[in-house]
Write a protein that holds these residues in place. Structure first.
Motif, mmCIF file in Angstrom:
data_model
loop_
_atom_site.group_PDB
_atom_site.id
_atom_site.type_symbol
_atom_site.label_atom_id
_atom_site.label_comp_id
_atom_site.label_asym_id
_atom_site.label_seq_id
_atom_site.Cartn_x
_atom_site.Cartn_y
_atom_site.Cartn_z
ATOM 1 N N ILE A 1 -1.121 5.202 1.429
ATOM 2 C CA ILE A 1 0.052 5.378 2.288
ATOM 3 C C ILE A 1 -0.376 5.382 3.758
ATOM 4 C CG2 ILE A 1 1.852 7.020 2.991
ATOM 5 C CD1 ILE A 1 1.978 7.826 -0.047
ATOM 6 N N THR A 2 -1.457 6.084 4.065
ATOM 7 C CA THR A 2 -1.951 6.143 5.436
ATOM 8 C C THR A 2 -2.399 4.769 5.919
ATOM 9 O OG1 THR A 2 -2.624 8.444 5.138
ATOM 10 C CG2 THR A 2 -3.647 7.238 6.960
ATOM 11 N N LEU A 3 -3.163 4.051 5.075
ATOM 12 C CA LEU A 3 -3.599 2.697 5.437
ATOM 13 C C LEU A 3 -2.386 1.800 5.662
ATOM 14 C CD1 LEU A 3 -5.699 0.498 5.872
ATOM 15 C CD2 LEU A 3 -5.780 0.195 3.380
ATOM 16 N N GLY A 4 -1.400 1.893 4.789
ATOM 17 C CA GLY A 4 -0.191 1.093 4.952
ATOM 18 C C GLY A 4 0.531 1.413 6.247
ATOM 19 N N VAL B 1 -0.002 -1.620 13.430
ATOM 20 C CA VAL B 1 -0.760 -2.758 13.961
ATOM 21 C C VAL B 1 0.092 -4.023 13.923
ATOM 22 C CG1 VAL B 1 -2.745 -4.271 13.519
ATOM 23 C CG2 VAL B 1 -3.028 -1.787 13.439
ATOM 24 N N ASP B 2 0.803 -4.241 12.815
ATOM 25 C CA ASP B 2 1.666 -5.417 12.690
ATOM 26 C C ASP B 2 2.746 -5.416 13.768
ATOM 27 O OD1 ASP B 2 2.594 -7.798 11.063
ATOM 28 O OD2 ASP B 2 4.385 -6.525 10.981
ATOM 29 N N GLU B 3 3.343 -4.266 13.991
ATOM 30 C CA GLU B 3 4.393 -4.178 15.015
ATOM 31 C C GLU B 3 3.815 -4.404 16.413
ATOM 32 O OE1 GLU B 3 8.232 -3.742 16.623
ATOM 33 O OE2 GLU B 3 7.478 -4.269 14.648
ATOM 34 N N LEU B 4 2.641 -3.845 16.685
ATOM 35 C CA LEU B 4 2.014 -4.072 17.994
ATOM 36 C C LEU B 4 1.698 -5.552 18.202
ATOM 37 C CD1 LEU B 4 -0.364 -0.983 18.216
ATOM 38 C CD2 LEU B 4 1.737 -1.380 19.532
ATOM 39 N N MET C 1 0.827 -1.208 0.000
ATOM 40 C CA MET C 1 0.000 0.000 0.000
ATOM 41 C C MET C 1 0.866 1.264 0.000
ATOM 42 S SD MET C 1 -3.026 -1.140 -0.247
ATOM 43 C CE MET C 1 -4.092 0.210 0.148
ATOM 44 N N VAL C 2 1.876 1.299 0.853
ATOM 45 C CA VAL C 2 2.753 2.469 0.920
ATOM 46 C C VAL C 2 3.482 2.651 -0.407
ATOM 47 C CG1 VAL C 2 4.783 3.466 2.051
ATOM 48 C CG2 VAL C 2 3.009 2.380 3.435
ATOM 49 N N MET C 3 4.010 1.556 -0.947
ATOM 50 C CA MET C 3 4.742 1.647 -2.209
ATOM 51 C C MET C 3 3.828 2.086 -3.347
ATOM 52 S SD MET C 3 7.253 -1.125 -4.080
ATOM 53 C CE MET C 3 6.238 -2.448 -3.532
#
Length: 169
Positions: free
Chosen positions: A151-154, A160-163, A109-111
């Motif tokens: 980008i924001t969603l990513g 969330v993934d890190e948490l 998404m960011v890319m």
């Protein structure tokens, strides 16, 4: 020394082509929406959709919230190089971590969003923004586009993934 193929997943994860395809879909959807806006709106033209949402055509030579918009032109090339370098790094991360689905989705998404905005900077010299959210006339959020949304969603998915990773550890 064995080399990994982009078409074969590392471990049990999906193929890297899935994540690159998602990034490409973001780019195509973003660019399609921007073509519609550029063809249908003059710069600054605004159409009300709801009491809190307008479609407006703006062009931003800066970054988020028009930071550096009046920097003299150097920022265009800086943001192009920065986004392309970041996209290259994200491809590297995808190749190493594609089994991590949420993280890989976030990177895609960011890319995709970064490349969508880079295409604007290359072809138009500025990013086309067209989504305007507001609350009556008291508060207006800066206009943005689908690439910015991706980008924001990513970024949210990365957090969330890190948490989730920290909770497991």
């Amino acid at each position: 020394m064995a080399t990994r193929s982009l078409s074969r997943p590392a471990g049990n994860g999906p193929s890297m082509w899935l994540w690159l395809g998602i990034a490409l879909a973001v780019v195509l959807l973003d660019q399609f929406a921007k073509v519609l806006i550029v063809r249908g709106f003059a710069i600054g033209e605004n159409r009300t959709v709801t009491s809190f949402f307008d479609v407006v055509r703006l062009e931003n030579t800066g970054m988020a919230w028009s930071l550096l918009a009046n920097a003299g032109g150097w920022q265009r090339w800086f943001f192009i190089v920065l986004a392309l370098a970041a996209s290259g790094f994200m491809i590297y991360l995808l190749a190493r971590n594609r089994a991590q689905k949420l993280f890989s989705f976030a990177l895609a998404m960011v890319m995709g969003g970064a490349v969508g905005n880079v295409l604007d900077r290359i072809t138009r010299g500025a990013v086309v923004d067209f989504i305007s959210l507001h609350w009556h006339s008291a508060y207006t959020f800066p206009a943005f586009n689908l690439a910015d949304s991706a980008i924001t969603l990513g970024a949210i998915c990365i957090v969330v993934d890190e948490l989730r990773r920290v909770r497991k550890g």
